[in-house]
Write a protein that holds these residues in place. Structure first.
Motif, short mmCIF file in Angstrom:
data_model
loop_
_atom_site.label_atom_id
_atom_site.label_comp_id
_atom_site.label_asym_id
_atom_site.label_seq_id
_atom_site.Cartn_x
_atom_site.Cartn_y
_atom_site.Cartn_z
N UNK A 477 0.83 -1.21 0.00
CA UNK A 477 0.00 0.00 0.00
C UNK A 477 0.86 1.26 0.00
N UNK A 478 1.97 1.22 0.73
CA UNK A 478 2.87 2.38 0.79
C UNK A 478 3.48 2.64 -0.58
N UNK A 479 3.94 1.58 -1.25
CA UNK A 479 4.55 1.73 -2.57
C UNK A 479 3.54 2.30 -3.56
N UNK A 480 2.32 1.79 -3.53
CA UNK A 480 1.29 2.28 -4.45
C UNK A 480 0.98 3.74 -4.17
N UNK A 481 0.84 4.10 -2.89
CA UNK A 481 0.50 5.48 -2.52
C UNK A 481 1.60 6.45 -2.94
N UNK A 482 2.86 6.09 -2.67
CA UNK A 482 3.96 6.98 -3.05
C UNK A 482 4.05 7.11 -4.57
N UNK A 483 3.85 6.01 -5.28
CA UNK A 483 3.91 6.05 -6.74
C UNK A 483 2.84 6.97 -7.30
N UNK A 484 1.62 6.89 -6.77
CA UNK A 484 0.54 7.76 -7.23
C UNK A 484 0.84 9.23 -6.92
N UNK A 485 1.43 9.48 -5.74
CA UNK A 485 1.76 10.85 -5.35
C UNK A 485 2.82 11.44 -6.27
N UNK A 486 3.86 10.63 -6.57
CA UNK A 486 4.92 11.10 -7.47
C UNK A 486 4.35 11.36 -8.86
N UNK A 487 3.49 10.48 -9.33
CA UNK A 487 2.88 10.66 -10.65
C UNK A 487 2.08 11.95 -10.71
N UNK A 488 1.28 12.20 -9.66
CA UNK A 488 0.48 13.42 -9.64
C UNK A 488 1.36 14.66 -9.58
N UNK A 489 2.47 14.56 -8.80
CA UNK A 489 3.37 15.71 -8.69
C UNK A 489 4.05 16.01 -10.02
N UNK A 490 4.52 14.97 -10.73
CA UNK A 490 5.17 15.16 -12.01
C UNK A 490 4.21 15.68 -13.07
N UNK A 491 2.97 15.22 -12.99
CA UNK A 491 1.98 15.66 -13.96
C UNK A 491 1.66 17.14 -13.81
N UNK A 492 1.71 17.64 -12.58
CA UNK A 492 1.40 19.05 -12.35
C UNK A 492 2.62 19.95 -12.32
N UNK A 493 3.82 19.36 -12.52
CA UNK A 493 5.05 20.15 -12.45
C UNK A 493 5.26 20.93 -13.75
N UNK A 494 5.58 22.20 -13.64
CA UNK A 494 5.82 23.05 -14.80
C UNK A 494 7.33 23.19 -15.00
N UNK A 495 7.81 22.55 -16.06
CA UNK A 495 9.24 22.59 -16.35
C UNK A 495 9.62 23.97 -16.92
N UNK A 496 10.79 24.45 -16.51
CA UNK A 496 11.26 25.76 -16.96
C UNK A 496 12.57 25.61 -17.75
N UNK A 497 12.85 26.56 -18.59
CA UNK A 497 14.10 26.56 -19.31
C UNK A 497 15.24 26.87 -18.34
N UNK A 498 16.46 26.35 -18.60
CA UNK A 498 17.58 26.58 -17.69
C UNK A 498 17.84 28.05 -17.39
N UNK A 499 17.74 28.91 -18.43
CA UNK A 499 18.01 30.32 -18.19
C UNK A 499 16.95 30.95 -17.31
N UNK A 500 15.73 30.38 -17.32
CA UNK A 500 14.67 30.90 -16.45
C UNK A 500 14.89 30.47 -15.01
N UNK A 501 15.49 29.31 -14.82
CA UNK A 501 15.63 28.76 -13.47
C UNK A 501 16.80 29.38 -12.74
N UNK A 502 17.96 29.46 -13.41
CA UNK A 502 19.18 29.79 -12.69
C UNK A 502 19.69 31.21 -12.95
#
Length: 651
Positions: A477-502
């Motif tokens: 259950x822990x593995x499934x829960x963490x996997x779903x959480x990581x998937x949701x986090x990656x799906x909502x993550x907005x990737x930025x260009x390197x020059x925008x980040x640093x």
């Protein structure tokens, strides 16, 4: 059957009615927990017979767990720790004008869950008592870790921030004496920290105190002639029954999870309600509606924490092992009447045991009628203007914190955590993950250390934690829960260009915050190197995990400006906030009732001064303040005789 009909005699029903009514009042008053209600009532049962005494205590237990939903729904303050999850959707329903509907749904769900828990108690006590005996250190560790992994699902917002909040809660739980080693840590040389932070003070500080500060902050932003008063829409009890019965999945999951969690010694209703809320949200097709007034959330939470009551009494009555903190106090009520839990309870004291069990079923039925009848009076709480509600919440926060241990330091805990939480919410942090981390942290650490000792004695600690059906089930259950959480986090993550980040020209407020927090965590990690392995192993794991999460947020914050902050601090309101904090912190010097009177007058006068509101009369403010202070005096000093910080107390 003789015992069954005896439980429903008018004589016993009067004691049950009295217990339920007192319990609802105790639960509805923020800070007066079910544990406190049962503990305060035990002395009054000395003069009663064993059956009558237990029925009164049982009624208070059931009524107070239900009563905690009233302030949770109407003012976003959990009346009991078990009502934390009810605030997630109950208060948004009140904001939407559905406060009465939420209370009706909570009442009906509470009764259904309570009946399920009592059915478990009557019919399956021996079976479930055997199951609870199979929960050793490793099983306790994994169920605590599983509870921690659902943090990401119980609150809206950033998954990473929810995990950071949970880690902060775990770190707070480390302060004081380690329950396994018996050695103090993180006390900073302060005697008051030896016992750690009190759970009630922490919950009040995370939920109640910042809510009052937010209400005060909102006074300058509301319409001049319309202070915050939530409109209460009409509601039909028949429609509310249909709302609950048309959602059988929610009430079933809540009841089953609550009953099963109640079996586990030390778990309690807070864990039951949060876990059931998470599971209902997990299986829902409309996850985005949770936290915005979703009825399923209220149904799941309230059915779970009331089902927990019956479940927690099973190991108590059959094994003498309390399944919740309140059940532990209840054990004292059994012993003072000369009744010993165990197999002999149902033989030597069969008349007392079975009459009590059947009366608990009657308590749920009676609770339905009492709860529904009181709802129209309960909703009046939501009609109290914000300038009066804020000092009311502050007053209950102070008394609720102090009366648990008669310790002024608990008041300072509420004020300190309340201020921190008030500012953390500007950065989109939620209180629920921090609360859950604080509650589950000690259970996880104790299970880990004891499991290592037991596993080492058996040849392999690793094998001990990863063998057995229950362990493997929770690991999966822990593995499934963490996997779903990581998937949701990656799906909502907005990737930025390197020059925008640093390549940002300046650091944002959020970046500065994460750098400061990361530096503090690194400093604590360095400090841990001088501790024994048993003292530092779980804190080190938590801090390394927290540091990794902070790095993720720090990288994500570069180039964002201040968009990560939900709302800017209203600097013009800081003076009144500081005044309120100072008055609350001086309670042990000026006295509790003086503090109440000052807060009740200063906050509305501030509103009158800032908004130039001519409709609010000074005489009304003074009269309301005096009457409320006198009511509290009669309630706490005359009736309940709650200890108060009337004189200076050094800590």
């Amino acid at each position: 059957m003789d015992f069954f009909w005896q439980a429903f005699e008018l004589y016993y029903l009067l004691f049950l009615f009295f217990g339920l009514l007192i319990g609802i009042i105790v639960g509805a008053l923020p800070g007066l927990t079910p544990t406190m209600g049962v503990a305060l009532t035990i002395p009054f049962t000395f003069s009663l017979g064993p059956t009558e005494g237990l029925i009164v205590l049982g009624g208070i237990y059931c009524g107070s767990v239900y009563g905690g939903c009233v302030p949770a729904i109407l003012i976003n303050v959990p009346g009991a720790p078990a009502s934390v999850a009810t605030t997630f959707d109950g208060y948004p329903m009140t904001e939407n004008g559905e406060g009465r509907k939420a209370l009706e749904i909570a009442t009906i769900s509470s009764v259904i869950g309570g009946l399920f828990g009592m059915a478990m108690l009557v019919f399956f006590a021996p079976i479930f008592a055997d199951l609870s005996l199979k929960f050793g250190p490793s099983q306790s560790f994994w169920i605590a870790i599983f509870g921690l992994t659902v943090i990401a699902a119980i609150s809206d917002g950033s998954t990473v921030k929810n995990f950071i909040g949970g880690s902060i809660g775990i770190l707070l739980s480390f302060v004081g004496i380690n329950s396994v080693t018996g050695i103090t840590r993180f006390t900073l040389g302060t005697d008051s920290l030896i016992g750690g932070f009190n759970v009630v003070a922490v919950l009040i500080g995370l939920f109640a105190f910042p809510q009052a500060l937010r209400l005060i902050e909102s006074l300058t932003s509301i319409n001049k002639n319309k202070p915050i008063i939530y409109r209460i829409k009409g509601s039909s009890i028949r429609e509310s029954f249909a709302d609950v019965l048309k959602k059988p999945k929610s009430v079933t999951i809540g009841s089953v999870v609550g009953g099963l969690v109640g079996l586990i010694p030390g778990a309690g209703g807070n864990i039951a309600s949060i876990l059931s809320y998470n599971e209902v949200k997990r299986f829902s097709k409309n996850k985005e509606n949770f936290g915005k007034g979703e009825k399923k959330g209220v149904i799941a939470s309230e059915s779970a924490n009331n089902a927990m009551v019956g479940g927690s009494l099973i190991p108590l009555l059959t094994l003498g092992i309390p399944g919740s903190p309140t059940a532990a106090i209840f054990l004292g009520g059994l012993l003072i009447h000369g009744i010993w839990p165990g197999r002999s309870l149902f033989v030597d004291n069969a008349d007392v045991a079975y009459t009590f069990l059947y009366s608990m079923i009657g308590a749920q039925i009676l609770l339905l009628f009492i709860g529904l009848a009181l709802i129209k009076y309960m909703t009046k709480i939501a009609q109290i203007p914000a300038y009066f509600m804020a000092p009311v919440i502050l007053s209950f926060s102070v008394i609720g914190a102090y009366s648990m241990q008669n310790n002024v330091f608990d008041i300072y805990t509420v004020i300190g955590l309340g201020l921190i939480m008030f500012f953390l919410q500007k950065f989109n942090f939620a209180a629920a993950p921090i609360a859950l981390g604080f509650i589950l942290g000690p259970i996880a650490e104790e299970g880990l250390l004891q499991g290592i000792q037991v596993g080492t004695s058996k040849g392999s600690a690793l094998s001990y934690f990863f063998s057995g059906g229950i362990n493997l089930l929770f690991v999966a259950l822990i593995v499934v829960t963490i996997s779903l959480s990581v998937f949701q986090a990656l799906r909502g993550f907005k990737w930025r260009q390197p020059n925008q980040v640093f390549l940002t020209k300046r650091l944002s407020i959020g970046s500065i915050f994460w750098i400061a927090l990361g530096s503090l965590v690194a400093l604590v990690l360095f400090y841990l190197q001088g501790m024994q392995l048993e003292q530092r192993i779980f804190p080190q794991i938590t801090l390394v995990f927290l540091l990794g999460l902070i790095v993720i947020e720090l990288v994500h914050s570069f180039g964002k400006g201040n968009e990560g902050i939900s709302e800017h601090i209203k600097w013009s309101n800081l003076p009144i906030v500081l005044v309120v904090v100072i008055i609350s912190s001086l309670t042990s010097i000026i006295g509790y009732y003086t503090q109440v009177l000052l807060l009740m007058m200063i906050v509305p006068l501030y509103f009158v001064y800032i908004k130039q509101n001519k409709d609010i009369k000074i005489k009304r403010i003074i009269l309301t303040s005096v009457i409320f202070t006198l009511v509290l005096y009669c309630l706490f000093t005359v009736v309940f005789q709650v200890p108060l910080p009337l004189t200076p107390v050094l800590f």
